[in-house]
Design a protein around this motif. Structure first.
Motif, PDB file in Angstrom:
ATOM      1  N   ALA A  95     -65.083  46.509  79.960  1.00 52.50           N
ATOM      2  CA  ALA A  95     -64.804  45.247  79.264  1.00 52.50           C
ATOM      3  C   ALA A  95     -65.136  44.053  80.150  1.00 52.50           C
ATOM      4  O   ALA A  95     -65.753  43.076  79.685  1.00 52.50           O
ATOM      5  N   ALA A  96     -64.769  44.104  81.420  1.00 50.29           N
ATOM      6  CA  ALA A  96     -65.037  42.993  82.340  1.00 50.29           C
ATOM      7  C   ALA A  96     -66.542  42.795  82.525  1.00 50.29           C
ATOM      8  O   ALA A  96     -67.027  41.653  82.541  1.00 50.29           O
ATOM      9  N   ILE A  97     -67.268  43.882  82.651  1.00 55.74           N
ATOM     10  CA  ILE A  97     -68.732  43.794  82.809  1.00 55.74           C
ATOM     11  C   ILE A  97     -69.356  43.217  81.541  1.00 55.74           C
ATOM     12  O   ILE A  97     -70.241  42.357  81.599  1.00 55.74           O
ATOM     13  N   ALA A  98     -68.890  43.669  80.387  1.00 53.94           N
ATOM     14  CA  ALA A  98     -69.416  43.165  79.110  1.00 53.94           C
ATOM     15  C   ALA A  98     -69.125  41.680  78.949  1.00 53.94           C
ATOM     16  O   ALA A  98     -69.996  40.905  78.521  1.00 53.94           O
ATOM     17  N   MET A  99     -67.914  41.248  79.291  1.00 58.60           N
ATOM     18  CA  MET A  99     -67.557  39.829  79.168  1.00 58.60           C
ATOM     19  C   MET A  99     -68.411  38.976  80.102  1.00 58.60           C
ATOM     20  O   MET A  99     -68.871  37.895  79.722  1.00 58.60           O
ATOM     21  N   ALA A 100     -68.645  39.453  81.318  1.00 64.06           N
ATOM     22  CA  ALA A 100     -69.482  38.716  82.262  1.00 64.06           C
ATOM     23  C   ALA A 100     -70.914  38.632  81.755  1.00 64.06           C
ATOM     24  O   ALA A 100     -71.572  37.589  81.877  1.00 64.06           O
ATOM     25  N   ALA A 101     -71.408  39.723  81.175  1.00 62.79           N
ATOM     26  CA  ALA A 101     -72.773  39.721  80.622  1.00 62.79           C
ATOM     27  C   ALA A 101     -72.878  38.764  79.450  1.00 62.79           C
ATOM     28  O   ALA A 101     -73.876  38.039  79.309  1.00 62.79           O
ATOM     29  N   LEU A 102     -71.862  38.720  78.597  1.00 63.78           N
ATOM     30  CA  LEU A 102     -71.870  37.789  77.455  1.00 63.78           C
ATOM     31  C   LEU A 102     -71.845  36.341  77.932  1.00 63.78           C
ATOM     32  O   LEU A 102     -72.561  35.488  77.390  1.00 63.78           O
ATOM     33  N   ALA A 103     -71.027  36.071  78.943  1.00 60.92           N
ATOM     34  CA  ALA A 103     -70.956  34.717  79.481  1.00 60.92           C
ATOM     35  C   ALA A 103     -72.298  34.313  80.081  1.00 60.92           C
ATOM     36  O   ALA A 103     -72.780  33.185  79.867  1.00 60.92           O
ATOM     37  N   ALA A 104     -72.931  35.231  80.805  1.00 63.18           N
ATOM     38  CA  ALA A 104     -74.241  34.928  81.405  1.00 63.18           C
ATOM     39  C   ALA A 104     -75.295  34.728  80.331  1.00 63.18           C
ATOM     40  O   ALA A 104     -76.140  33.826  80.430  1.00 63.18           O
ATOM     41  N   ALA A 105     -75.243  35.533  79.282  1.00 64.86           N
ATOM     42  CA  ALA A 105     -76.211  35.398  78.189  1.00 64.86           C
ATOM     43  C   ALA A 105     -76.038  34.080  77.451  1.00 64.86           C
ATOM     44  O   ALA A 105     -77.005  33.503  76.947  1.00 64.86           O
ATOM     45  N   ALA A 106     -74.810  33.576  77.402  1.00 64.70           N
ATOM     46  CA  ALA A 106     -74.531  32.306  76.725  1.00 64.70           C
ATOM     47  C   ALA A 106     -74.817  31.119  77.627  1.00 64.70           C
ATOM     48  O   ALA A 106     -74.699  29.978  77.198  1.00 64.70           O
ATOM     49  N   GLY A 107     -75.169  31.401  78.871  1.00 62.94           N
ATOM     50  CA  GLY A 107     -75.485  30.330  79.817  1.00 62.94           C
ATOM     51  C   GLY A 107     -74.266  29.719  80.461  1.00 62.94           C
ATOM     52  O   GLY A 107     -74.367  28.690  81.121  1.00 62.94           O
ATOM     53  N   ALA A 108     -73.106  30.340  80.308  1.00 59.68           N
ATOM     54  CA  ALA A 108     -71.881  29.812  80.900  1.00 59.68           C
ATOM     55  C   ALA A 108     -71.766  30.293  82.347  1.00 59.68           C
ATOM     56  O   ALA A 108     -72.212  31.381  82.693  1.00 59.68           O
ATOM     57  N   ASP A 109     -71.177  29.440  83.168  1.00 56.49           N
ATOM     58  CA  ASP A 109     -70.959  29.813  84.569  1.00 56.49           C
ATOM     59  C   ASP A 109     -69.901  30.904  84.682  1.00 56.49           C
ATOM     60  O   ASP A 109     -69.923  31.700  85.592  1.00 56.49           O
ATOM     61  N   GLY A 110     -68.997  30.929  83.746  1.00 59.74           N
ATOM     62  CA  GLY A 110     -67.938  31.932  83.766  1.00 59.74           C
ATOM     63  C   GLY A 110     -66.796  31.499  84.654  1.00 59.74           C
ATOM     64  O   GLY A 110     -66.941  30.682  85.553  1.00 59.74           O
ATOM     65  N   ASP A 111     -65.663  32.058  84.373  1.00 53.48           N
ATOM     66  CA  ASP A 111     -64.448  31.792  85.137  1.00 53.48           C
ATOM     67  C   ASP A 111     -64.581  32.476  86.495  1.00 53.48           C
ATOM     68  O   ASP A 111     -64.890  33.675  86.561  1.00 53.48           O
ATOM     69  N   PRO A 112     -64.347  31.761  87.616  1.00 54.37           N
ATOM     70  CA  PRO A 112     -64.475  32.390  88.941  1.00 54.37           C
ATOM     71  C   PRO A 112     -63.603  33.640  89.108  1.00 54.37           C
ATOM     72  O   PRO A 112     -64.035  34.621  89.694  1.00 54.37           O
ATOM     73  N   ALA A 113     -62.397  33.626  88.559  1.00 55.41           N
ATOM     74  CA  ALA A 113     -61.522  34.803  88.668  1.00 55.41           C
ATOM     75  C   ALA A 113     -62.105  35.970  87.888  1.00 55.41           C
ATOM     76  O   ALA A 113     -62.058  37.124  88.338  1.00 55.41           O
ATOM     77  N   ALA A 114     -62.660  35.672  86.703  1.00 52.85           N
ATOM     78  CA  ALA A 114     -63.280  36.720  85.891  1.00 52.85           C
ATOM     79  C   ALA A 114     -64.505  37.283  86.598  1.00 52.85           C
ATOM     80  O   ALA A 114     -64.782  38.491  86.503  1.00 52.85           O
ATOM     81  N   ASN A 115     -65.238  36.423  87.323  1.00 54.04           N
ATOM     82  CA  ASN A 115     -66.410  36.896  88.065  1.00 54.04           C
ATOM     83  C   ASN A 115     -66.011  37.842  89.199  1.00 54.04           C
ATOM     84  O   ASN A 115     -66.700  38.825  89.461  1.00 54.04           O
ATOM     85  N   VAL A 116     -64.894  37.555  89.854  1.00 58.20           N
ATOM     86  CA  VAL A 116     -64.403  38.435  90.921  1.00 58.20           C
ATOM     87  C   VAL A 116     -64.048  39.798  90.331  1.00 58.20           C
ATOM     88  O   VAL A 116     -64.392  40.845  90.887  1.00 58.20           O
ATOM     89  N   ILE A 117     -63.374  39.780  89.179  1.00 63.86           N
ATOM     90  CA  ILE A 117     -62.997  41.029  88.503  1.00 63.86           C
ATOM     91  C   ILE A 117     -64.251  41.792  88.083  1.00 63.86           C
ATOM     92  O   ILE A 117     -64.344  43.012  88.270  1.00 63.86           O
ATOM     93  N   ALA A 118     -65.228  41.084  87.525  1.00 64.85           N
ATOM     94  CA  ALA A 118     -66.463  41.736  87.081  1.00 64.85           C
ATOM     95  C   ALA A 118     -67.221  42.325  88.267  1.00 64.85           C
ATOM     96  O   ALA A 118     -67.770  43.432  88.169  1.00 64.85           O
ATOM     97  N   ASN A 119     -67.266  41.608  89.383  1.00 63.35           N
ATOM     98  CA  ASN A 119     -67.973  42.132  90.562  1.00 63.35           C
ATOM     99  C   ASN A 119     -67.294  43.390  91.109  1.00 63.35           C
ATOM    100  O   ASN A 119     -67.978  44.336  91.510  1.00 63.35           O
ATOM    101  N   ALA A 120     -65.963  43.415  91.097  1.00 60.69           N
ATOM    102  CA  ALA A 120     -65.245  44.619  91.531  1.00 60.69           C
ATOM    103  C   ALA A 120     -65.524  45.766  90.568  1.00 60.69           C
ATOM    104  O   ALA A 120     -65.705  46.917  90.989  1.00 60.69           O
ATOM    105  N   ALA A 121     -65.586  45.456  89.266  1.00 64.46           N
ATOM    106  CA  ALA A 121     -65.890  46.473  88.256  1.00 64.46           C
ATOM    107  C   ALA A 121     -67.292  47.026  88.457  1.00 64.46           C
ATOM    108  O   ALA A 121     -67.507  48.244  88.361  1.00 64.46           O
ATOM    109  N   ILE A 122     -68.239  46.150  88.736  1.00 68.91           N
ATOM    110  CA  ILE A 122     -69.627  46.588  88.971  1.00 68.91           C
ATOM    111  C   ILE A 122     -69.698  47.479  90.206  1.00 68.91           C
ATOM    112  O   ILE A 122     -70.390  48.503  90.215  1.00 68.91           O
ATOM    113  N   ASP A 123     -68.934  47.127  91.241  1.00 71.84           N
ATOM    114  CA  ASP A 123     -68.910  47.955  92.457  1.00 71.84           C
ATOM    115  C   ASP A 123     -68.386  49.359  92.148  1.00 71.84           C
ATOM    116  O   ASP A 123     -68.978  50.353  92.571  1.00 71.84           O
ATOM    117  N   ARG A 124     -67.289  49.442  91.398  1.00 73.24           N
ATOM    118  CA  ARG A 124     -66.753  50.767  91.038  1.00 73.24           C
ATOM    119  C   ARG A 124     -67.755  51.532  90.181  1.00 73.24           C
ATOM    120  O   ARG A 124     -67.953  52.739  90.357  1.00 73.24           O
TER     121      ARG A 124
END
Length: 163
Positions: A95-124
């Motif tokens: 879910a975190a990876i999908a939300m980050a991808a949607l935000a990037a596709a929409a051109g949004a910078d994204g929430d910094p906290a959400a980006n940290v969560i997404a990066n940890a998810a991508i690492d796992r």
């Protein structure tokens, strides 16, 4: 008590309980009876040698040994994957990876906290993908291994898996 073994029926008979013993039944000592039962419990088979029942290791075809080894690899990969991230964590990571991808596709910078969560998810996810790749490689190796090599194979050994 007099114990007999029938190779045709592959079983033991107690003469005090069975009035009619099979024609092929041979008498065995109490010690041999206990040893043969223990061997059978350990996966051995009973065969006749020089008119006496003996325990032998069954000959397992190499394809069957490979199938058992592959099952072991899959179990070990599953154990390592869940140790990396529980099924709930994996669902949350997806879910975190999908939300980050949607935000990037929409051109949004994204929430910094959400980006940290997404990066940890991508690492796992990358660590899990490495375990899956190792599992596939081990399975491909098993497909070409001899019966002797399979006997020595320990799929739980860390050197088979990513650190």
């Amino acid at each position: 008590m007099s114990i007999h073994y029938s190779p045709a029926r592959d079983t033991f008979f107690d003469a005090s309980l069975h009035a009619d013993l099979p024609a092929d039944a041979v008498k065995v000592s109490a010690d041999d009876h206990a040893m043969l039962l223990q061997a059978r419990t350990a996966g051995m088979t009973i065969t006749m040698k020089r008119g006496r029942p003996v325990a032998v290791q069954p000959i397992i075809p190499v394809e069957q040994r490979r199938a058992v080894a592959v099952q072991g690899v899959k179990a070990e990969a599953g154990r390592r994957i869940v140790a990396t991230a529980s099924l709930i964590q994996q669902a949350n990571d997806n879910a975190a990876i999908a939300m980050a991808a949607l935000a990037a596709a929409a051109g949004a910078d994204g929430d910094p906290a959400a980006n940290v969560i997404a990066n940890a998810a991508i690492d796992r996810r990358q660590r899990i993908d490495a375990i899956r790749a190792a599992s596939n490689q081990i399975e491909a190796t098993i497909a070409t291994m001899s019966a002797r090599s399979l006997t020595a194979l320990d799929v739980t050994a860390d050197h088979h898996w990513p650190a």
